[in-house]
Scaffold this active site. Structure first.
Site, PDB file in Angstrom:
ATOM      1  N   ARG A  55      44.563  15.016  32.216  1.00  0.00           N
ATOM      2  CA  ARG A  55      44.008  14.361  31.029  1.00  0.00           C
ATOM      3  C   ARG A  55      42.519  14.676  30.886  1.00  0.00           C
ATOM      4  NH1 ARG A  55      44.859   8.963  31.912  1.00  0.00           N
ATOM      5  NH2 ARG A  55      42.689   8.492  32.283  1.00  0.00           N
ATOM      6  N   TYR A 109      40.320  16.615   3.291  1.00  0.00           N
ATOM      7  CA  TYR A 109      41.739  16.688   3.654  1.00  0.00           C
ATOM      8  C   TYR A 109      42.325  15.260   3.586  1.00  0.00           C
ATOM      9  CZ  TYR A 109      45.750  17.803   6.650  1.00  0.00           C
ATOM     10  OH  TYR A 109      47.002  17.977   7.167  1.00  0.00           O
ATOM     11  N   ASP A 182      34.159  19.902   9.428  1.00  0.00           N
ATOM     12  CA  ASP A 182      35.516  20.423   9.572  1.00  0.00           C
ATOM     13  C   ASP A 182      35.489  21.858   9.036  1.00  0.00           C
ATOM     14  OD1 ASP A 182      38.180  21.170   9.186  1.00  0.00           O
ATOM     15  OD2 ASP A 182      38.830  19.136   8.710  1.00  0.00           O
ATOM     16  N   LYS A 207      46.038  25.866  11.986  1.00  0.00           N
ATOM     17  CA  LYS A 207      45.883  26.695  10.793  1.00  0.00           C
ATOM     18  C   LYS A 207      45.470  28.129  11.177  1.00  0.00           C
ATOM     19  CE  LYS A 207      46.776  22.731   8.908  1.00  0.00           C
ATOM     20  NZ  LYS A 207      45.736  21.816   8.452  1.00  0.00           N
TER      21      LYS A 207
END
Ligand SMILES: *Cc1c(COP(=O)(O)O)cnc(C)c1O
Length: 391
Positions: A55, A109, A182, A207
């Site tokens: 983690r 978005y 972003d 993407k």
């Protein structure tokens, strides 16, 4: 080093005992041990470099993170399970020791909009939305709201507006706010926000970077000032990307600059085709000399790459005509997502902006006749031919 070179070299080929793997293997181990417990203790204390628990960090993710750091000219990165997880981590990192207030672009978005209004706000973080391309307005809102963070996208969806990122970075530096960008649509091929003064850059790896429509992932690339807080928070918060996804993302990124170059070139040809088609009334694409942000574009994207996203409106079309057009497409994939090797088309009013009231969509300039095209790596003549037979 050039981005094409970084993409195939950064992160890989770490010595393992007596050999060096040419590509980084998939490490599925959830924890790591050392010969003696003293070393394990030092790894936990960050006194020596090493891995303790997946983690926190694992070698496959670490390789991907080094690669993303190199592509975005950052100090360090964190790979997350999705782009949304990365955005949430970036916001938490920025706000941990700042005023719990965000100023954000009003065109974001859809899920990012929901993150701000339906997740962060109920937990006490308020957002003020602003037209990020209106610099005077942005300056006034930052002065008035004194936000802990400013959040924007390099290229907005689906209207492809580009805010003056460099000038906004000067504002946030002065005001002490963190600038989160972003960069999913533009990619580090077009622009590297950290070089312009942003503090945290976020990508949906899903993407362009991974690019093959077969993996979900996100990444935050951080400047030096936020890296420690980012890693510390993530150890507790636990948004880590799985090692299989890290491997796939890294494999994808090796050809990302090649793909992106071709997709950008194809998009120029497709936009030119659309502009000349009698059924098309409007084309939004960054190569337009009359683009509303042309001055910003000339300053920020001078290298002849205009991205590979196009949106366009069909003359006198509503939902019915758009559906008929999209049903007529034979090759272009009618699916959400973007940046894949194959061209994809989406109808914002039905998908990304479905949850908005029609009036609100209209106010954002997203009409019912608008479709969004993510241009792939196919031959541009074949993309144009598919559009032509469906139009
Ligand atoms: C897809 C996307 C996201 C979210 O990424 P996921 O990987 O789907 O969580 C965030 N921002 C932009 C601009 C995107 O296109």
């Amino acid at each position: 080093m050039n981005i094409h070179t970084k993409a195939v070299h950064a992160g890989d080929r770490k010595k393992q005992g007596d050999h060096i793997p040419v590509t980084t293997p998939i490490y599925t181990a959830s924890s790591f041990v050392y010969e003696d417990i003293e070393t394990t203790d030092k790894v936990f204390a960050h006194e020596v470099e090493g891995y303790a628990y997946a983690r926190y960090d694992n070698p496959t993710n670490h390789a991907l993170e080094e690669l993303c750091t190199a592509l975005e000219s950052g100090h360090g990165s964190l790979a997350c399970a999705t782009g949304m997880a990365a955005l949430e981590m970036a916001l938490r990192t920025a706000l941990i020791d700042r005023r719990k207030k965000v100023v954000a672009a009003n065109a974001l978005y859809g899920a990012t909009m929901n993150l701000l209004t339906k997740v962060m706000e109920p937990f006490g973080v308020e957002t003020t939305f602003v037209d990020i391309c209106d610099f005077e307005k942005v300056a006034a809102v930052i002065a008035e709201e004194k936000p802990g963070a400013v959040l924007m996208e390099t290229i907005s969806n689906p209207l492809l507006r580009v805010g003056p990122l460099d000038r906004i970075a000067n504002l946030t530096k002065e005001s002490g706010a963190a600038l989160i960008v972003d960069n999913t649509f533009a990619t580090p091929m077009l622009i590297r926000p950290l070089e312009l003064g942003a503090n945290l850059v976020v990508h949906s790896l899903t993407k362009y970077l991974a690019g093959h429509g077969d993996v979900m992932g996100g990444v935050i690339v951080s400047d030096e000032g936020h890296f420690e807080a980012l890693r510390t928070l993530s150890r507790t918060y636990g948004p880590a990307l799985g090692p299989f996804e890290a491997y796939l993302s890294m494999r994808g990124i090796k050809t990302f600059p090649l793909r992106m170059e071709r997709q950008c070139r194809n998009a120029i040809a497709v936009a030119a085709f659309l502009r000349h088609h009698p059924r098309v009334s409007k084309v939004n694409f960054l190569d337009d000399p009359e683009h509303p942000d042309a001055v910003t574009l000339q300053r920020l994207l001078p290298n002849g790459l205009h991205g590979a996203m196009i949106s366009f409106e069909l003359k006198d079309a509503g939902r019915e005509e758009i559906f008929a057009f999209m049903n007529g497409l034979k090759m272009i994939v009618k699916a959400t997502s973007l940046g894949d090797v194959h061209s994809m088309m989406l109808y914002p009013a039905m998908s990304s902006h479905r949850d908005l009231a029609p009036k609100q969509r209209e106010r954002l300039g997203i009409s019912d006749s608008l479709v969004r095209l993510s241009v792939g790596i196919e031959d541009s003549a074949d993309i144009c031919a598919d559009l032509n037979q469906a139009l």
